[in-house]
Design an enzyme around this catalytic site. Sequence first.
Site, PDB file in Angstrom:
ATOM      1  N   ASP A  52      15.055  83.758  33.668  1.00 30.50           N
ATOM      2  CA  ASP A  52      15.428  84.783  34.649  1.00 30.50           C
ATOM      3  C   ASP A  52      14.246  85.025  35.582  1.00 30.50           C
ATOM      4  O   ASP A  52      13.089  84.823  35.201  1.00 30.50           O
ATOM      5  CB  ASP A  52      15.804  86.098  33.925  1.00 30.50           C
ATOM      6  CG  ASP A  52      16.704  87.000  34.762  1.00 30.50           C
ATOM      7  OD1 ASP A  52      17.886  87.141  34.413  1.00 30.50           O
ATOM      8  OD2 ASP A  52      16.229  87.548  35.787  1.00 30.50           O
ATOM      9  N   THR A  82      26.874  88.016  40.990  1.00 32.20           N
ATOM     10  CA  THR A  82      27.634  87.647  42.196  1.00 32.20           C
ATOM     11  C   THR A  82      28.268  88.925  42.759  1.00 32.20           C
ATOM     12  O   THR A  82      29.483  89.084  42.728  1.00 32.20           O
ATOM     13  CB  THR A  82      28.732  86.618  41.850  1.00 32.20           C
ATOM     14  OG1 THR A  82      29.470  87.103  40.702  1.00 32.20           O
ATOM     15  CG2 THR A  82      28.161  85.261  41.513  1.00 32.20           C
ATOM     16  N   CYS A  85      32.755  94.324  37.194  1.00 29.11           N
ATOM     17  CA  CYS A  85      33.546  93.179  37.672  1.00 29.11           C
ATOM     18  C   CYS A  85      34.922  93.471  38.258  1.00 29.11           C
ATOM     19  O   CYS A  85      35.305  92.816  39.219  1.00 29.11           O
ATOM     20  CB  CYS A  85      33.674  92.162  36.552  1.00 29.11           C
ATOM     21  SG  CYS A  85      32.069  91.453  36.143  1.00 29.11           S
TER      22      CYS A  85
HETATM   23  P1  NAD Z   1      23.502  90.726  35.349  1.00 31.18           P
HETATM   24  O1  NAD Z   1      23.100  91.369  36.613  1.00 31.18           O
HETATM   25  O2  NAD Z   1      23.428  91.492  34.081  1.00 31.18           O
HETATM   26  O3  NAD Z   1      22.617  89.407  35.135  1.00 31.18           O
HETATM   27  C1  NAD Z   1      22.347  88.496  36.139  1.00 31.18           C
HETATM   28  C2  NAD Z   1      20.892  88.049  35.989  1.00 31.18           C
HETATM   29  O4  NAD Z   1      20.657  86.947  36.866  1.00 31.18           O
HETATM   30  C3  NAD Z   1      19.868  89.115  36.363  1.00 31.18           C
HETATM   31  O5  NAD Z   1      19.023  89.366  35.254  1.00 31.18           O
HETATM   32  C4  NAD Z   1      19.099  88.502  37.548  1.00 31.18           C
HETATM   33  O6  NAD Z   1      17.722  88.819  37.529  1.00 31.18           O
HETATM   34  C5  NAD Z   1      19.294  87.019  37.277  1.00 31.18           C
HETATM   35  N1  NAD Z   1      19.108  86.156  38.448  1.00 31.18           N
HETATM   36  C6  NAD Z   1      19.507  86.352  39.732  1.00 31.18           C
HETATM   37  N2  NAD Z   1      19.163  85.286  40.478  1.00 31.18           N
HETATM   38  C7  NAD Z   1      18.535  84.401  39.658  1.00 31.18           C
HETATM   39  C8  NAD Z   1      17.949  83.111  39.838  1.00 31.18           C
HETATM   40  N3  NAD Z   1      17.985  82.518  41.036  1.00 31.18           N
HETATM   41  N4  NAD Z   1      17.379  82.512  38.779  1.00 31.18           N
HETATM   42  C9  NAD Z   1      17.357  83.108  37.567  1.00 31.18           C
HETATM   43  N5  NAD Z   1      17.903  84.324  37.323  1.00 31.18           N
HETATM   44  C10 NAD Z   1      18.481  84.958  38.360  1.00 31.18           C
HETATM   45  O7  NAD Z   1      24.969  90.165  35.570  1.00 31.18           O
HETATM   46  P2  NAD Z   1      26.078  89.879  34.441  1.00 31.18           P
HETATM   47  O8  NAD Z   1      26.810  91.120  34.128  1.00 31.18           O
HETATM   48  O9  NAD Z   1      25.474  89.085  33.354  1.00 31.18           O
HETATM   49  O10 NAD Z   1      27.075  88.975  35.281  1.00 31.18           O
HETATM   50  C11 NAD Z   1      26.746  87.662  35.648  1.00 31.18           C
HETATM   51  C12 NAD Z   1      27.980  86.973  36.153  1.00 31.18           C
HETATM   52  O11 NAD Z   1      28.952  86.907  35.109  1.00 31.18           O
HETATM   53  C13 NAD Z   1      28.686  87.690  37.312  1.00 31.18           C
HETATM   54  O12 NAD Z   1      29.207  86.721  38.174  1.00 31.18           O
HETATM   55  C14 NAD Z   1      29.804  88.440  36.637  1.00 31.18           C
HETATM   56  O13 NAD Z   1      30.906  88.620  37.504  1.00 31.18           O
HETATM   57  C15 NAD Z   1      30.183  87.506  35.525  1.00 31.18           C
HETATM   58  N6  NAD Z   1      30.797  88.159  34.343  1.00 31.18           N
HETATM   59  C16 NAD Z   1      30.289  89.336  33.852  1.00 31.18           C
HETATM   60  C17 NAD Z   1      30.829  89.908  32.715  1.00 31.18           C
HETATM   61  C18 NAD Z   1      30.296  91.193  32.146  1.00 31.18           C
HETATM   62  O14 NAD Z   1      30.888  91.706  31.212  1.00 31.18           O
HETATM   63  N7  NAD Z   1      29.213  91.738  32.633  1.00 31.18           N
HETATM   64  C19 NAD Z   1      31.875  89.261  32.051  1.00 31.18           C
HETATM   65  C20 NAD Z   1      32.363  88.059  32.556  1.00 31.18           C
HETATM   66  C21 NAD Z   1      31.803  87.522  33.714  1.00 31.18           C
HETATM   67  C1  UGA Z   2      36.447  93.097  31.749  1.00 31.51           C
HETATM   68  C2  UGA Z   2      37.475  92.152  31.100  1.00 31.51           C
HETATM   69  O1  UGA Z   2      38.133  92.831  30.039  1.00 31.51           O
HETATM   70  C3  UGA Z   2      36.796  90.897  30.564  1.00 31.51           C
HETATM   71  O2  UGA Z   2      37.768  89.995  30.068  1.00 31.51           O
HETATM   72  C4  UGA Z   2      36.014  90.245  31.696  1.00 31.51           C
HETATM   73  O3  UGA Z   2      35.322  89.116  31.203  1.00 31.51           O
HETATM   74  C5  UGA Z   2      35.032  91.227  32.274  1.00 31.51           C
HETATM   75  O4  UGA Z   2      35.737  92.397  32.746  1.00 31.51           O
HETATM   76  C6  UGA Z   2      34.284  90.713  33.463  1.00 31.51           C
HETATM   77  O5  UGA Z   2      34.694  89.769  34.099  1.00 31.51           O
HETATM   78  O6  UGA Z   2      33.266  91.351  33.728  1.00 31.51           O
HETATM   79  P1  UGA Z   2      34.700  94.873  30.848  1.00 31.51           P
HETATM   80  O7  UGA Z   2      34.683  95.312  32.264  1.00 31.51           O
HETATM   81  O8  UGA Z   2      33.419  94.606  30.170  1.00 31.51           O
HETATM   82  O9  UGA Z   2      35.574  93.532  30.711  1.00 31.51           O
HETATM   83  O10 UGA Z   2      35.474  95.954  29.954  1.00 31.51           O
HETATM   84  P2  UGA Z   2      37.031  96.343  29.809  1.00 31.51           P
HETATM   85  O11 UGA Z   2      37.290  96.593  28.390  1.00 31.51           O
HETATM   86  O12 UGA Z   2      37.904  95.389  30.494  1.00 31.51           O
HETATM   87  O13 UGA Z   2      37.101  97.743  30.563  1.00 31.51           O
HETATM   88  C7  UGA Z   2      36.986  97.832  31.962  1.00 31.51           C
HETATM   89  C8  UGA Z   2      37.291  99.248  32.404  1.00 31.51           C
HETATM   90  O14 UGA Z   2      38.673  99.551  32.242  1.00 31.51           O
HETATM   91  C9  UGA Z   2      36.537 100.320  31.612  1.00 31.51           C
HETATM   92  O15 UGA Z   2      36.122 101.342  32.464  1.00 31.51           O
HETATM   93  C10 UGA Z   2      37.586 100.825  30.638  1.00 31.51           C
HETATM   94  O16 UGA Z   2      37.339 102.128  30.188  1.00 31.51           O
HETATM   95  C11 UGA Z   2      38.826 100.744  31.499  1.00 31.51           C
HETATM   96  N1  UGA Z   2      40.084 100.669  30.720  1.00 31.51           N
HETATM   97  C12 UGA Z   2      40.312  99.615  29.901  1.00 31.51           C
HETATM   98  C13 UGA Z   2      41.044 101.663  30.875  1.00 31.51           C
HETATM   99  O17 UGA Z   2      40.853 102.618  31.642  1.00 31.51           O
HETATM  100  N2  UGA Z   2      42.204 101.551  30.161  1.00 31.51           N
HETATM  101  C14 UGA Z   2      42.459 100.511  29.337  1.00 31.51           C
HETATM  102  O18 UGA Z   2      43.560 100.479  28.732  1.00 31.51           O
HETATM  103  C15 UGA Z   2      41.482  99.516  29.202  1.00 31.51           C
END
Ligand code: NAD
Ligand code: UGA
Length: 469
Positions: free
Chosen positions: A33, A88, A272
């Site tokens: 990172d 992103t 997201c």
């Molecule tokens: P995050 O912000 O927690 O982590 C991203 C990390 O990437 C940061 O620590 C940042 O410093 C690092 N970074 C940025 N540019 C970089 C580079 N050029 N080289 C190395 N590191 C770099 O984000 P996240 O929640 O882990 O989400 C990452 C991606 O996954 C997003 O596209 C998000 O939509 C997707 N996603 C997130 C979740 C979730 O639950 N948070 C679930 C599914 C998908």
């Molecule tokens: C969501 C999806 O569930 C994951 O599959 C996906 O990978 C992720 O987004 C992502 O792309 O980041 P997350 O946002 O971590 O996961 O958590 P969720 O459990 O989906 O909850 C999202 C929001 O909806 C929360 O604020 C939760 O409280 C709310 N929620 C969820 C409701 O208000 N009602 C419900 O019945 C369920």
Amino acid sequence: MVKICCLGAGYVGGPTMAVIALKCPSVEVVVVDISVARIAAWNSDQLPIYEPGLDDVVKKCRGRNLFFSTEIEKHIGQADIVFVSVNTPTKTRGLGAGMAADLTYWESAARMIADVAKSDKIVVEKSTVPVKTAEAIEKILIHNSKGINFQILSNPEFLAEGTAIQDLFNPDRVLIGGRETPEGKKAVQALKQVYANWVPEDRIITTNLWSAELSKLAANAFLAQRISSVNAISALCEATGADVAEVAYSVGKDTRIGPKFLSASVGFGGSCFQKDILSLVYICECNGLPEVASYWKDVIKVNDYQKSRFVNRVVSSMFNTVSEKKIAVLGFAFKKDTGDTRETPAIDVCKGLLGDKAKISIYDPQVSEEQIQRDLALKKFDWDHPVHLQPTSPTAVKQVTVTWDAYEATKGAHGVCILTEWDEFRKLDYVKIYENMQKPAFIFDGRNVIDPQKLRKIGFIVFSIGKPL
Ligand code: NAD
Ligand code: UGA
């Protein structure tokens, strides 16, 4: 030994790679990172994110076949498979601002990979990206390749925060999209083999690149749409005397609909759902599909409506003003079992109450005062961009105090808002809370965690989402 390097040690990169390392002892996994602080935290006893079960997994593999490092170039250079799991966020400026995904971090990651690669690599899109991003990434890599062969795969992540480890151990599916060429198919198989160490084969879906990229946006849009649907019905429940929990239960009993993801709430949050739907809307608009764009945009509109409806309910119930009144906020994270506050509905609710000059006292078991103050001072969409790119520097919001105790937060309050469904909020001593509050004592349950009848018996004036008043 297969070597994996993951760019981005965030909520996805950290847990996902930790689980791959745990389940594949013969694979070496290095998570890198640009944030020195984040990597230092991953190497310490205090991991940078709170996620049930994560500590255990990291402890088992760190130093064995799981490493966290800031030496990005070195580890990309050595890897066979490079996952890119950078943020992103929604663009804040220029073309598509407020809607399109900002691929700055992705592009710089791709350029870095092209720059330092000295051997063939499989590059895996782990981040959620607009459909067709792989084409752009391919162009960057191929035009800078110096003869090195890159295969791009889309392998979106479906974990939810708070249950990430469980979701990774036992995923509903793993999705891998690739080019339909012999080299593309070979790359898909290589990644499939990694997951096949613990995921049953019939749960590993392989598709073309664009289907994989679009499936991720579509899945999040469908999930969010269910919440907006039940939240829209919750407003009608309040107007008619129906109970949203009873309606959701009855609706969800239809096996075609199913019972999950039908809990009415103050609104969905998280990093997201909104960002990905906005990205989907933008893609539809760019592809000349305004009707489709408008359909999905309404999911966000209903979510915004639900949050402002909640604020209006608080203010109107409390004699049309909360000016100088103490409002206790229980829960600030966007859902239980996480310390993540990205796009939490609590931000909009608190800002709404502050707009009416309330004094807010916040308690969340996992969120620090520094984080809350920063969130309340940031502009929309700025939260997921590095500090040096932010146009305004955050300043503390003076009308807000943060405590580490629910009883302290509610002491002397005129009203209580429950904004996260933490289990401990179900078990609080509400008699004690009532006794220490101003009267009449109001409670606004944005997560339906309390029993309204019981609290009414204590003396509270209770408002619960979608429940009879
Ligand atoms: P995050 O912000 O927690 O982590 C991203 C990390 O990437 C940061 O620590 C940042 O410093 C690092 N970074 C940025 N540019 C970089 C580079 N050029 N080289 C190395 N590191 C770099 O984000 P996240 O929640 O882990 O989400 C990452 C991606 O996954 C997003 O596209 C998000 O939509 C997707 N996603 C997130 C979740 C979730 O639950 N948070 C679930 C599914 C998908
Ligand atoms: C969501 C999806 O569930 C994951 O599959 C996906 O990978 C992720 O987004 C992502 O792309 O980041 P997350 O946002 O971590 O996961 O958590 P969720 O459990 O989906 O909850 C999202 C929001 O909806 C929360 O604020 C939760 O409280 C709310 N929620 C969820 C409701 O208000 N009602 C419900 O019945 C369920």
